[in-house]
Design an enzyme around this catalytic site. Structure first.
Site, mmCIF file in Angstrom:
data_model
loop_
_atom_site.group_PDB
_atom_site.id
_atom_site.type_symbol
_atom_site.label_atom_id
_atom_site.label_comp_id
_atom_site.label_asym_id
_atom_site.label_seq_id
_atom_site.Cartn_x
_atom_site.Cartn_y
_atom_site.Cartn_z
ATOM 1 N N TYR A 126 -2.723 14.634 -9.080
ATOM 2 C CA TYR A 126 -2.696 13.090 -8.698
ATOM 3 C C TYR A 126 -1.332 13.285 -7.689
ATOM 4 O O TYR A 126 -0.752 14.081 -7.475
ATOM 5 C CB TYR A 126 -2.657 12.311 -9.959
ATOM 6 C CG TYR A 126 -2.975 10.938 -9.528
ATOM 7 C CD1 TYR A 126 -3.990 10.576 -8.638
ATOM 8 C CD2 TYR A 126 -1.820 9.933 -9.811
ATOM 9 C CE1 TYR A 126 -4.030 9.270 -8.453
ATOM 10 C CE2 TYR A 126 -2.339 8.745 -9.827
ATOM 11 C CZ TYR A 126 -3.359 8.214 -8.877
ATOM 12 O OH TYR A 126 -3.356 6.960 -8.497
ATOM 13 N N ARG A 179 -6.197 5.919 5.368
ATOM 14 C CA ARG A 179 -5.013 5.873 4.620
ATOM 15 C C ARG A 179 -4.772 6.508 3.626
ATOM 16 O O ARG A 179 -4.762 5.977 2.337
ATOM 17 C CB ARG A 179 -4.668 4.374 4.741
ATOM 18 C CG ARG A 179 -3.300 3.881 4.684
ATOM 19 C CD ARG A 179 -2.973 4.023 3.349
ATOM 20 N NE ARG A 179 -3.273 3.019 2.067
ATOM 21 C CZ ARG A 179 -3.093 3.570 0.865
ATOM 22 N NH1 ARG A 179 -3.081 4.580 0.420
ATOM 23 N NH2 ARG A 179 -3.674 2.435 -0.189
ATOM 24 N N LYS A 197 -8.810 11.436 -8.429
ATOM 25 C CA LYS A 197 -9.234 9.884 -8.949
ATOM 26 C C LYS A 197 -10.384 10.179 -10.146
ATOM 27 O O LYS A 197 -10.226 9.483 -11.239
ATOM 28 C CB LYS A 197 -9.733 8.907 -8.047
ATOM 29 C CG LYS A 197 -8.472 8.446 -7.176
ATOM 30 C CD LYS A 197 -7.447 7.240 -7.494
ATOM 31 C CE LYS A 197 -6.564 7.043 -6.699
ATOM 32 N NZ LYS A 197 -5.451 6.120 -7.126
ATOM 33 N N GLU A 269 -11.461 3.521 -2.019
ATOM 34 C CA GLU A 269 -10.091 4.239 -2.038
ATOM 35 C C GLU A 269 -9.484 4.561 -0.641
ATOM 36 O O GLU A 269 -10.187 5.483 0.056
ATOM 37 C CB GLU A 269 -9.985 5.447 -2.912
ATOM 38 C CG GLU A 269 -8.893 6.207 -3.340
ATOM 39 C CD GLU A 269 -7.956 5.059 -4.440
ATOM 40 O OE1 GLU A 269 -8.611 4.772 -5.622
ATOM 41 O OE2 GLU A 269 -7.041 4.760 -4.165
ATOM 42 N N ASP A 270 -8.371 4.220 -0.318
ATOM 43 C CA ASP A 270 -7.550 4.906 0.843
ATOM 44 C C ASP A 270 -8.241 4.611 2.238
ATOM 45 O O ASP A 270 -8.142 5.550 2.963
ATOM 46 C CB ASP A 270 -7.049 6.466 0.584
ATOM 47 C CG ASP A 270 -5.812 6.353 -0.525
ATOM 48 O OD1 ASP A 270 -5.609 5.236 -1.132
ATOM 49 O OD2 ASP A 270 -5.460 7.357 -0.854
ATOM 50 N N ASP A 292 -9.567 -0.053 -5.242
ATOM 51 C CA ASP A 292 -8.360 0.312 -6.152
ATOM 52 C C ASP A 292 -6.941 0.040 -5.364
ATOM 53 O O ASP A 292 -6.166 -0.391 -6.163
ATOM 54 C CB ASP A 292 -8.442 1.681 -6.432
ATOM 55 C CG ASP A 292 -7.639 2.479 -7.460
ATOM 56 O OD1 ASP A 292 -7.347 1.520 -8.376
ATOM 57 O OD2 ASP A 292 -7.161 3.784 -7.206
ATOM 58 N N ASP A 293 -6.698 0.219 -4.218
ATOM 59 C CA ASP A 293 -5.508 -0.026 -3.336
ATOM 60 C C ASP A 293 -5.184 -1.667 -3.526
ATOM 61 O O ASP A 293 -4.065 -2.019 -3.726
ATOM 62 C CB ASP A 293 -5.573 0.630 -2.205
ATOM 63 C CG ASP A 293 -5.762 2.141 -2.124
ATOM 64 O OD1 ASP A 293 -5.018 2.794 -2.645
ATOM 65 O OD2 ASP A 293 -6.808 2.456 -1.523
ATOM 66 N N ASN A 434 3.495 5.720 -2.044
ATOM 67 C CA ASN A 434 3.217 7.433 -2.621
ATOM 68 C C ASN A 434 2.868 8.116 -1.288
ATOM 69 O O ASN A 434 2.651 7.683 -0.236
ATOM 70 C CB ASN A 434 2.050 7.609 -3.351
ATOM 71 C CG ASN A 434 2.113 6.677 -4.819
ATOM 72 O OD1 ASN A 434 3.081 6.868 -5.521
ATOM 73 N ND2 ASN A 434 0.959 5.890 -5.044
HETATM 74 N N1 LIG Z 1 1.577 2.810 -6.642
HETATM 75 C C1 LIG Z 1 0.351 2.495 -6.449
HETATM 76 O O1 LIG Z 1 -0.617 2.655 -7.528
HETATM 77 C C2 LIG Z 1 -0.209 2.282 -5.080
HETATM 78 C C3 LIG Z 1 0.462 2.488 -4.186
HETATM 79 N N2 LIG Z 1 0.170 2.475 -2.948
HETATM 80 C C4 LIG Z 1 1.089 2.948 -1.905
HETATM 81 O O2 LIG Z 1 1.555 1.590 -1.149
HETATM 82 C C5 LIG Z 1 1.711 2.075 0.401
HETATM 83 C C6 LIG Z 1 0.918 0.830 1.245
HETATM 84 O O3 LIG Z 1 -0.494 0.993 1.047
HETATM 85 P P1 LIG Z 1 -1.371 -0.195 1.673
HETATM 86 O O4 LIG Z 1 -0.844 -1.469 1.271
HETATM 87 O O5 LIG Z 1 -2.771 0.416 1.460
HETATM 88 O O6 LIG Z 1 -0.973 0.176 3.074
HETATM 89 P P2 LIG Z 1 -1.295 -0.831 4.519
HETATM 90 O O7 LIG Z 1 -1.119 -0.009 5.460
HETATM 91 O O8 LIG Z 1 -2.511 -1.563 4.052
HETATM 92 O O9 LIG Z 1 -0.169 -1.436 4.349
HETATM 93 C C7 LIG Z 1 1.423 -0.983 4.810
HETATM 94 C C8 LIG Z 1 2.261 -2.198 4.942
HETATM 95 O O10 LIG Z 1 3.500 -1.934 5.332
HETATM 96 C C9 LIG Z 1 4.089 -2.578 6.496
HETATM 97 N N3 LIG Z 1 4.889 -1.665 6.741
HETATM 98 C C10 LIG Z 1 4.982 -0.384 7.247
HETATM 99 N N4 LIG Z 1 6.187 0.134 7.946
HETATM 100 C C11 LIG Z 1 7.058 -1.065 7.414
HETATM 101 C C12 LIG Z 1 8.620 -1.065 7.694
HETATM 102 N N5 LIG Z 1 9.114 0.017 8.075
HETATM 103 N N6 LIG Z 1 9.152 -2.018 7.378
HETATM 104 C C13 LIG Z 1 8.503 -3.089 6.960
HETATM 105 N N7 LIG Z 1 6.956 -3.138 6.698
HETATM 106 C C14 LIG Z 1 6.460 -1.828 7.076
HETATM 107 C C15 LIG Z 1 2.970 -2.715 7.275
HETATM 108 O O11 LIG Z 1 3.420 -3.599 8.432
HETATM 109 P P3 LIG Z 1 2.256 -4.038 9.432
HETATM 110 O O12 LIG Z 1 1.293 -4.759 8.866
HETATM 111 O O13 LIG Z 1 3.181 -4.760 10.474
HETATM 112 O O14 LIG Z 1 2.006 -2.889 10.050
HETATM 113 C C16 LIG Z 1 1.886 -3.155 6.409
HETATM 114 O O15 LIG Z 1 1.975 -4.737 6.192
HETATM 115 C C17 LIG Z 1 1.162 3.546 0.405
HETATM 116 O O16 LIG Z 1 2.132 4.356 0.405
HETATM 117 C C18 LIG Z 1 0.122 3.657 -0.773
HETATM 118 O O17 LIG Z 1 0.579 5.101 -1.174
HETATM 119 C C19 LIG Z 1 -0.846 1.883 -2.783
HETATM 120 C C20 LIG Z 1 -1.973 1.721 -3.514
HETATM 121 C C21 LIG Z 1 -1.553 1.939 -5.122
HETATM 122 C C1 LIG Z 2 -2.044 5.447 -5.917
HETATM 123 C C2 LIG Z 2 -3.008 4.902 -4.752
HETATM 124 O O1 LIG Z 2 -4.126 4.557 -5.121
HETATM 125 C C3 LIG Z 2 -2.244 5.168 -3.634
HETATM 126 O O2 LIG Z 2 -1.085 5.497 -3.283
HETATM 127 O O3 LIG Z 2 -3.052 5.079 -2.377
HETATM 128 MG MG LIG Z 3 -5.220 4.801 -3.075
#
Ligand SMILES: NC(=O)C1=CN([C@@H]2O[C@H](COP(=O)(O)OP(=O)(O)OC[C@H]3O[C@@H](n4cnc5c(N)ncnc54)[C@H](OP(=O)(O)O)[C@@H]3O)[C@@H](O)[C@H]2O)C=CC1
Ligand SMILES: CC(=O)C(=O)O
Ligand SMILES: [Mg+2]
Length: 610
Positions: A126, A179, A197, A269-270, A292-293, A434
């Site tokens: 993972y 993503r 997963k 997912e992603d 999941d995200d 991540n």
């Molecule tokens: N720990 C866990 O269980 C999980 C972790 N994650 C992690 O979260 C991260 C984001 O995932 P996700 O939400 O799906 O991604 P998205 O692409 O949906 O969202 C990313 C967000 O971050 C913003 N962003 C990007 N760069 C910057 C910056 N330099 N400064 C401020 N804001 C910024 C984007 O802004 P804008 O909208 O303006 O482009 C957007 O709003 C990934 O790394 C993923 O691995 C996700 C799911 C689960």
């Molecule tokens: C953990 C997870 O689902 C992610 O980083 O996208």
């Molecule tokens: Mg994910």
């Protein structure tokens, strides 16, 4: 047929002296005709292969005598040997490849070592290693581990689903690879994510491997590096969008329901956020789907917040939340926090959202930006003057909780962490992005910059940190705590729709499993070592909520429910205990109780031993 005719009947001018090809040439063989493997074929079948664990008797009865060296190794000895070998590798990707090879060779042994060494191996199968594996998936590709549905399969997705050897599927994890973690568009190579997963669905949740189906939808990639990589395994074209994309997904979702029925769980997912929210919205009223995200992450973070109240004090409603990142994870978490506060305080959710603020790449989300915001950000556009960056947002909003979901590493700078520490006695900091390279800050940075004040959790694991003679153990705020238990609860209860109340139930069940011993170490999540028990408890809560909401379809459950609700709940819990690989006494005990109650387990347990 004359012998010569037979020999020459094989196409391509290659003589089929041994008749090996004649079957496929002369008659249609459907891939879903099953035969029981024995002999050499058995040793090549990962589902039934036992490596050197075949007994003398089995070696005779399965025709494998002489095909194996004389020694008989127990599963435990094989586990010891494999773990010893794995620990010789310095490069995590090599461990990943070795584990995938094991999964392809001896599935039960793979799950046994994953279950019994979960804290050590989770970072391999993972995050973070799976991220690197996806980046290099074309180069390390060995055998297909899931189903690939590309634009080429448009119009025949149902047929493609039927090519998968298993007919009874309970969980599908599907990605379109746009993503992948915080690594961006990895196209078809995102397959590593559904595979990883689903291996956790089995190892952490107890769902049978054969009931799990990893799927990658390939609509192209916009990743130039991959398009120019000779080893890239996907379609070499830019991503299809709009109608072409929507039609493929529609056909896929339709085919899934047609082939596997209404109770198959589809985990998105992603996907990139421009598709993720729309897909979830579109299919959540017709299919058993969850993202999941958006939802799994929300549930795990809410659990961490609920648990952390013991350390930071107050109720959820007393806190102020600031996010860096307003995409799937950020807005998903924000909404579930708002729902939980609303549930606790009875205030309308429009009100409870007001203590939650988000920063995206353009700065703080405020009402003056309303017109240009994507729809999922609009509820968070509160009245405030514009703020350009995170540090100034921290100073302006004065959050007690800071949550990173930006996908961009190193964004919680020293100044940001120091500002949080100056505002709070115990700042709660989640760096959720991540893999490790994208984490907003490291555990060491969080503890040292806050002078040991921070309570910290991250998406990818960090080792404990010693600061001024005290050891700080960071928590892992990852949806892996939630989706195996949530999924198990949905499957076992015969759920047909996912509702927010089930996510809240999962969060509360997870938070309830954080003990004083964990708090004493600064932990806001229980350790992964107990994850099967944790998942069983989450599943029981989710199932109970499903029944309460009436969102299930299960004739057998219904009859039982009518007869005796309590008996059913007890039976359900016993099934979970059985499936969790607990001691044989508890399993035996649970069977006896079931016999007394005249109820049957609905799913058999995952066999851990031979
Ligand atoms: N720990 C866990 O269980 C999980 C972790 N994650 C992690 O979260 C991260 C984001 O995932 P996700 O939400 O799906 O991604 P998205 O692409 O949906 O969202 C990313 C967000 O971050 C913003 N962003 C990007 N760069 C910057 C910056 N330099 N400064 C401020 N804001 C910024 C984007 O802004 P804008 O909208 O303006 O482009 C957007 O709003 C990934 O790394 C993923 O691995 C996700 C799911 C689960
Ligand atoms: C953990 C997870 O689902 C992610 O980083 O996208
Ligand atoms: Mg994910």
């Amino acid at each position: 047929m004359a012998t010569d005719d037979f020999v020459n009947s094989v196409g391509g001018g290659v003589k089929d002296h041994y008749g090996e090809d004649s079957a496929t040439e002369d008659q249609l063989i459907t891939p879903w005709n099953f035969s029981v493997a024995s002999g050499h074929t058995l040793l090549r079948d990962p589902r039934y292969n036992k490596g050197l664990a075949f007994t003398e008797k089995e070696r005779d009865s399965h025709y494998v005598r002489g095909l194996l060296p004389p020694a008989i190794f127990t599963q435990e000895l094989q586990e010891k040997r494999l773990m010893h070998n794995l620990r010789q590798y310095d490069v995590p990707l090599h461990k990943y490849i070795a584990l995938m090879d094991l999964q392809e060779r001896n599935e039960r042994l793979f799950y046994k070592i994953l279950i019994e060494n979960v804290e050590e191996l989770l970072p391999v199968v993972y995050t973070p290693t799976v991220g690197e594996a996806c980046q290099k998936y074309g180069s390390i590709y060995r055998r297909p581990q899931g189903l690939y549905i590309s634009l080429k399969e448009k119009g025949k997705i149902l047929e493609v689903l039927k090519n998968w050897p298993e007919k009874t599927i309970q969980v599908i994890v599907v990605t379109d690879g746009e993503r992948i973690l915080g690594l961006g568009d990895l196209g078809c190579q995102g397959m590593g994510i559904p595979v990883g997963k689903l291996s956790l669905y089995t190892a952490l949740g107890g769902v049978r491997p054969s009931a799990c189906l990893p799927i990658t939808i390939d609509v192209g990639t916009n990743n130039e590096k991959l398009l120019n990589d000779e080893f890239y395994i996907g379609l070499r074209q830019k991503r299809a969008t709009g109608k072409e994309y929507a039609e493929l997904l529609e056909e896929f979702m339709h085919a899934v329901k047609q082939n596997y029925g209404e109770k198959v769980l589809v985990q998105f997912e992603d996907f990139a956020n421009h598709n993720a929210f729309e897909l979830l919205d579109k299919y959540s009223s017709s299919h058993l789907v969850f993202n999941d995200d958006i939802q799994g992450t929300a549930s795990v973070v809410l659990a961490g917040l609920l648990a952390s109240l013991k350390l930071i004090g107050g109720t959820l409603a007393d806190h102020t939340f600031l996010f860096l990142g307003a995409g799937e994870a950020g807005t998903g978490i924000a909404e579930l926090i708002a729902l939980e506060i609303s549930k606790q305080t009875k205030a309308p959710v429009e009100e409870t959202r007001k203590k939650i603020w988000l920063v995206d790449s353009k700065g703080l989300i405020v009402s003056s930006r309303q017109q240009s915001l994507q729809h999922f950000k609009k509820p968070w556009a509160h009245e405030h003057e514009p703020v350009k960056d995170l540090l100034n947002a921290v100073k302006a909003i004065k959050p007690t909780v800071l949550i990173g979901t930006s996908g961009v590493g190193k964004t919680f700078t020293k100044e940001v962490v120091e500002a949080m520490a100056s505002l709070n006695k115990k700042p709660l900091i989640f760096a959720l992005s991540n893999p490790t390279s994208q984490s907003e800050c490291t555990a060491e940075e969080a503890y040292t910059w806050s002078k040991g004040k921070a309570i910290f959790a991250s998406g990818s694991p960090f080792d404990p940190v010693e600061y001024e003679g005290k050891v700080f153990v960071p928590g892992q705020g990852n949806n892996a705590y939630i989706f195996p238990g949530l999924g198990l609860g949905l499957i076992m209860s015969g759920a047909i729709r996912v509702r927010d109340e089930m996510l809240l139930a999962a969060s509360e069940a997870l938070a309830a499993q954080v003990s004083q011993e964990h708090y004493d170490k600064g932990l806001i999540y229980p350790p992964f070592t107990n994850i099967r028990k944790i998942s069983a408890n989450i599943a029981a809560s989710v199932a109970a909520k499903t029944y309460e909401l009436g969102e299930f379809h299960c004739e057998m459950c219904f009859v039982q429910l009518k007869q005796n609700f309590l008996v059913f709940v007890l039976n359900f819990f016993l099934c979970l205990v059985d499936r969790s690989g607990f001691s044989s006494t508890s399993t035996k005990g649970s069977r006896q109780i079931r016999r007394k109650l005249h109820v049957q387990p609905r799913l058999s347990k995952l066999p851990l031993r031979f």
